[in-house]
Design an enzyme around this catalytic site. Structure first.
Site, PDB file in Angstrom:
ATOM      1  CG  PHE A 204      35.329  46.893  48.266  1.00  0.00           C
ATOM      2  CD1 PHE A 204      35.228  46.654  46.950  1.00  0.00           C
ATOM      3  CD2 PHE A 204      36.784  46.465  48.815  1.00  0.00           C
ATOM      4  CE1 PHE A 204      36.510  46.548  46.246  1.00  0.00           C
ATOM      5  CE2 PHE A 204      37.742  46.381  48.047  1.00  0.00           C
ATOM      6  CZ  PHE A 204      37.707  46.305  46.785  1.00  0.00           C
ATOM      7  CB  VAL A 205      34.806  41.128  50.354  1.00  0.00           C
ATOM      8  CG1 VAL A 205      33.317  41.242  51.225  1.00  0.00           C
ATOM      9  CG2 VAL A 205      34.728  40.448  49.125  1.00  0.00           C
TER      10      VAL A 205
ATOM     11  CD  GLU B 116      37.921  37.182  38.011  1.00  0.00           C
ATOM     12  OE1 GLU B 116      38.913  36.847  38.526  1.00  0.00           O
ATOM     13  OE2 GLU B 116      37.709  37.892  37.117  1.00  0.00           O
TER      14      GLU B 116
ATOM     15  CE  LYS C  43      31.247  42.587  45.986  1.00  0.00           C
ATOM     16  NZ  LYS C  43      31.750  43.811  45.820  1.00  0.00           N
TER      17      LYS C  43
ATOM     18  CG  ASP D 173      43.459  44.193  45.119  1.00  0.00           C
ATOM     19  OD1 ASP D 173      42.701  43.500  44.612  1.00  0.00           O
ATOM     20  OD2 ASP D 173      44.030  45.220  44.783  1.00  0.00           O
TER      21      ASP D 173
ATOM     22  CE  LYS E 119      49.285  42.172  40.663  1.00  0.00           C
ATOM     23  NZ  LYS E 119      49.802  43.297  41.598  1.00  0.00           N
ATOM     24  N   GLY E 120      43.938  38.219  41.399  1.00  0.00           N
ATOM     25  CA  GLY E 120      43.037  37.610  42.542  1.00  0.00           C
ATOM     26  C   GLY E 120      42.601  36.342  42.855  1.00  0.00           C
TER      27      GLY E 120
HETATM   28  P1  IMP Z   1      33.601  42.592  37.171  1.00  0.00           P
HETATM   29  O1  IMP Z   1      33.903  42.836  35.925  1.00  0.00           O
HETATM   30  O2  IMP Z   1      32.685  44.033  37.782  1.00  0.00           O
HETATM   31  O3  IMP Z   1      32.773  41.550  37.614  1.00  0.00           O
HETATM   32  O4  IMP Z   1      34.857  42.780  37.995  1.00  0.00           O
HETATM   33  C1  IMP Z   1      35.257  41.655  38.703  1.00  0.00           C
HETATM   34  C2  IMP Z   1      36.611  42.309  39.382  1.00  0.00           C
HETATM   35  O5  IMP Z   1      36.308  43.276  40.213  1.00  0.00           O
HETATM   36  C3  IMP Z   1      37.358  40.877  40.186  1.00  0.00           C
HETATM   37  O6  IMP Z   1      38.141  40.337  39.661  1.00  0.00           O
HETATM   38  C4  IMP Z   1      37.738  41.904  41.386  1.00  0.00           C
HETATM   39  O7  IMP Z   1      39.182  42.178  40.941  1.00  0.00           O
HETATM   40  C5  IMP Z   1      37.212  43.134  41.392  1.00  0.00           C
HETATM   41  N1  IMP Z   1      36.211  43.298  42.648  1.00  0.00           N
HETATM   42  C6  IMP Z   1      34.937  43.532  42.485  1.00  0.00           C
HETATM   43  N2  IMP Z   1      34.386  43.357  43.623  1.00  0.00           N
HETATM   44  C7  IMP Z   1      35.368  43.206  44.583  1.00  0.00           C
HETATM   45  C8  IMP Z   1      35.531  43.248  46.034  1.00  0.00           C
HETATM   46  O8  IMP Z   1      34.346  43.281  46.632  1.00  0.00           O
HETATM   47  N3  IMP Z   1      36.860  43.170  46.526  1.00  0.00           N
HETATM   48  C9  IMP Z   1      37.873  43.039  45.597  1.00  0.00           C
HETATM   49  N4  IMP Z   1      37.639  43.162  44.470  1.00  0.00           N
HETATM   50  C10 IMP Z   1      36.698  43.238  43.753  1.00  0.00           C
HETATM   51 MG    MG Z   2      40.136  40.370  39.472  1.00  0.00          MG
END
Ligand code: IMP
Ligand code: MG
Length: 176
Positions: free
Chosen positions: A151-152, A98, A130, A158, A42-43
């Protein structure tokens, strides 16, 4: 949860300005060619809504929802599709939108699935990046802001489904 402390990282004005810049760059790169914009639920919903309203080419919108297996806040790399695209992508310019690239495992999986469907081009636009946490070689083609390993929340992002509606981005400091 009542004691969550929010520290503003990106203001509404700063986000607005950057999203416009990104949309201008994307519009220029695709030089009027139609674009299929794929939001990852949803982000990405708020970022995508603002981004597409600033794009200048003809745009079609679709969404995918993916979910990591496992319970941790960190993605395991094992991802399953909860909602697939409704439109075929073969021969189309596809832009994945994303909210944030963290380890990159989610996007790596999505890219591998979508590549098999033979789009004309496949690019990634991430609102936040990040890079310090990366476990893959995923690099977004377009990125709003590179942020530190914090963490944001807000602007779609969310914590346990809260704070997505904040118009700005904050670092969340949870206290217990
Ligand atoms: P990845 O597979 O580790 O790159 O995860 C990405 C997903 O993790 C993002 O689409 C977010 O849903 C979640 N995520 C990663 N870091 C954060 C953060 O700082 N705040 C909120 N959601 C996060
Ligand atoms: Mg996401």
């Amino acid at each position: 949860m009542m004691n969550d402390e929010l520290e503003v990282l990106l203001t509404e004005d700063k986000i607005k300005e950057r999203v416009k810049e990104l949309a201008q760059k994307i519009s220029k790169d695709f030089a009027g060619e139609p674009l299929l914009v794929v939001g990852i639920l949803k982000g990405a919903f708020i970022f995508m809504a603002d981004l597409v309203r600033n794009l200048e080419m003809p745009v079609v919108i679709d969404f995918m929802d993916v979910s990591s297996y496992g319970y941790s806040t960190e993605s395991s790399g094992e991802v399953r599709i909860m909602k697939d695209l409704e439109v075929p992508i073969e021969g189309k310019n596809v832009l994945i939108v994303e909210d944030i690239v963290d380890t990159g495992l989610t996007l790596q999986y999505i890219v591998s699935i979508l590549k098999k469907r033979h789009p004309k081009s496949l690019r990634i636009c991430a609102f936040l990046d990040k890079p310090s946490r990366r476990k893959t070689d995923v690099v977004p083609d377009y990125c709003g802001f590179v942020i530190p390993d914090k963490f944001v929340v807000g602007y779609g992002l969310d914590c346990a489904e809260r704070y997505r509606n904040l118009p700005w981005v904050a670092v969340l400091k949870q206290q217990d």
